[in-house]
Design a protein around this motif. Sequence first.
Motif, mmCIF file in Angstrom:
data_model
loop_
_atom_site.group_PDB
_atom_site.id
_atom_site.type_symbol
_atom_site.label_atom_id
_atom_site.label_comp_id
_atom_site.label_asym_id
_atom_site.label_seq_id
_atom_site.Cartn_x
_atom_site.Cartn_y
_atom_site.Cartn_z
ATOM 1 N N UNK A 85 0.861 -1.301 -0.055
ATOM 2 C CA UNK A 85 0.059 -0.002 0.083
ATOM 3 C C UNK A 85 0.685 1.316 -0.037
ATOM 4 N N UNK A 86 2.000 1.199 0.740
ATOM 5 C CA UNK A 86 2.824 2.494 0.698
ATOM 6 C C UNK A 86 3.506 2.764 -0.684
ATOM 7 N N UNK A 87 3.965 1.679 -1.288
ATOM 8 C CA UNK A 87 4.402 2.096 -2.620
ATOM 9 C C UNK A 87 3.283 2.766 -3.564
ATOM 10 N N UNK A 88 1.951 2.004 -3.378
ATOM 11 C CA UNK A 88 1.037 2.314 -4.348
ATOM 12 C C UNK A 88 0.538 3.855 -3.931
ATOM 13 N N UNK A 89 0.385 4.177 -2.893
ATOM 14 C CA UNK A 89 0.228 5.566 -2.561
ATOM 15 C C UNK A 89 1.340 6.562 -2.966
ATOM 16 N N UNK A 91 3.473 6.146 -5.444
ATOM 17 C CA UNK A 91 3.454 6.062 -6.970
ATOM 18 C C UNK A 91 2.305 7.053 -7.325
ATOM 19 N N UNK A 92 1.293 7.047 -6.687
ATOM 20 C CA UNK A 92 -0.175 7.888 -6.996
ATOM 21 C C UNK A 92 0.208 9.296 -6.724
ATOM 22 N N UNK A 95 3.023 10.318 -9.876
ATOM 23 C CA UNK A 95 2.791 10.930 -10.976
ATOM 24 C C UNK A 95 2.004 12.123 -10.997
ATOM 25 N N UNK A 96 1.337 12.351 -10.071
ATOM 26 C CA UNK A 96 0.469 13.676 -10.241
ATOM 27 C C UNK A 96 1.498 14.802 -9.904
ATOM 28 N N UNK A 97 2.529 14.622 -8.951
ATOM 29 C CA UNK A 97 3.467 15.703 -9.103
ATOM 30 C C UNK A 97 4.156 16.018 -9.976
ATOM 31 N N UNK A 98 4.544 14.748 -11.069
ATOM 32 C CA UNK A 98 5.329 15.109 -12.145
ATOM 33 C C UNK A 98 4.280 15.757 -12.935
#
Length: 460
Positions: A85-89, A91-92, A95-98
Amino acid sequence: MDEQEVTGPDPAGDVAVAQPDPRAPAPGGRLRRRALRPRSVEEEERLTRRLAQQWSQLRDERERRLTPPELASGADAYPRTPVPPGVELAAAWAWRFLVIVAAGAVIAWTVGYLSVIVLPIVVALLVTALAAPAVDALTRIRVPRGLAALVVVVSGLATVSALLTFVGQQVANGATDLAEQTVAGLGQIRQWLEDGPLNASDSQIDRWINDAQRVITDQTSDGQVVTRLTEVGTTLTHVVAGFFIVLFATYFFMADGQRIWSWLVRLAPRAARPRVDSSGRVAWISLTQFVRATVVVALVDAVGIAGWAWFLGVPFVAAIGVLVFLGAFVPMIGATIAGTVAILVALVDQGPVAALLMLVGVIVVQQVEGHVLQPFLMGRWVSVHPLAVILAIAAGVIVAGIAGALVAVPLVAALNAVVQHLAANTAPGDDPEEELAEDYEESSAMVDVQEPATPEGEPS
C-alpha cells in the motif's frame, strides 16, 4: 324515468331482463351504498401485523440511510494487490506531482518564449496600478477618461525624461574627474600591492596586468565581437519594442480597463464568472497596494542613501538616488545591490574610509526598511513570506533576467491573494497559524502529537 336500468343476460341464459344499476341514485336523489361487511377479529389482527411490518421496514431503511458508512482502516482500506500500500500511495502522489511539474515547466517555457510580450504587459499593469488614482481624480472633475489617461501618460513620460536628462548631465559633467580619480586610485592599489602584505614586484604586477589583457583579448577575438554586437542589437530591439508595448498597453488599461476586464470575465463559463471576477478584483487590489507601498519604500531608500552620499561629499548623488530608487523595486536585495554602486564611487573618489562610512549608511537604511517600513506598509496588505520573495526573485531571474526579478514579487503577491480568496477564505495579511486554528475549531478536528515516553533512568 326515476331508475336507470341495465340489460343483462338471465342467469338461465334464455331471456334478457332489466336489472337495476347499483351506481344509479336511489329514489330521492341519494346514491346507494353497499353495505359493509364487518371484519372479523382475525382479519383485523392480520391487517395490524402487516402495518407494523411495513412501518418496521420503513424505520430500518431510514436508519440505514442516516448511518454514515464505516471507513476501513489499515490494510483493509486498500485492495489486495501484489504492490504494498505504501508504494502504491507514493506512486499515485509521484505521477500527479510529475504532471504538475510538467505543466509548470510548460507555462514557464511559454512565458520565457513570449517574454518580449508578457513582460511589457506586466510592467504596464504595474504602471497602471500606480497611475490609476490620477486618472480617477481627473475623471471626477468631468474630464473624459480617454483624455485623462492620455494626460497622465504624457505627464509621466515628461517627468521620467526630465529626470533621466538631469542624471545624464550630472554623470557627463563628473565623468572626467571620476576617471582621473580612478587612475589615481589604481596607482594607489599598485603601490599597496608593492608595499603591502603581498610584497609583489613590478614584474609580477605587470604579468598580472598582461594576463588580464590577454583574457579580454581572447574574449573579443574569433568573431565574438560580431556576436556581442548582434546580441546587443537584438536586446536594444526588444527594449524599444517593449517600451512601445508598455506605452500603449498602459494607456488602454487606464482608459478602457473595465471593459477589457469584463470581456475577459465573459470568456469563462457562466457559472464560474462570479469567482473569476472576484479573484481578479482581489488580485488587482493586492497589486495596487504592493506597488504603492514599494514606491514609498523606494523613495525612502533613495532619499536616505543619496542624502548620506551628499553628506559624505560623494559625487553623482542624483544618479545614485535614481539607481537606488529603481533597484528598490526588487524587494530585499535590489536597494542593497544599487547601494554597492555608491560604495564603489566613494571608494574611487575618496578612499576606503569614505567607502566604509558609505557602507554603514547603506546598512542603516536597509535596516530601517526591513524592520520598520516593510512590516508597517506591507505586513497587513501583502502577506508574502521572505522565503517566497527570494524564490520568486530567483525564478524571475532565471526566466527573464532583471526584468523578471522586477515583476516576479508583485505577481506572487497577487497570486497569493487569489489563492487565499478562493481556497482559504482569508484576506491578505491574516496570520496562517490563527486561521488554521480557526479551521480546526470549526471542523472540531484536533491534531495531537505527543513526544514518545522517555524510559526511566534516561534523561528527557
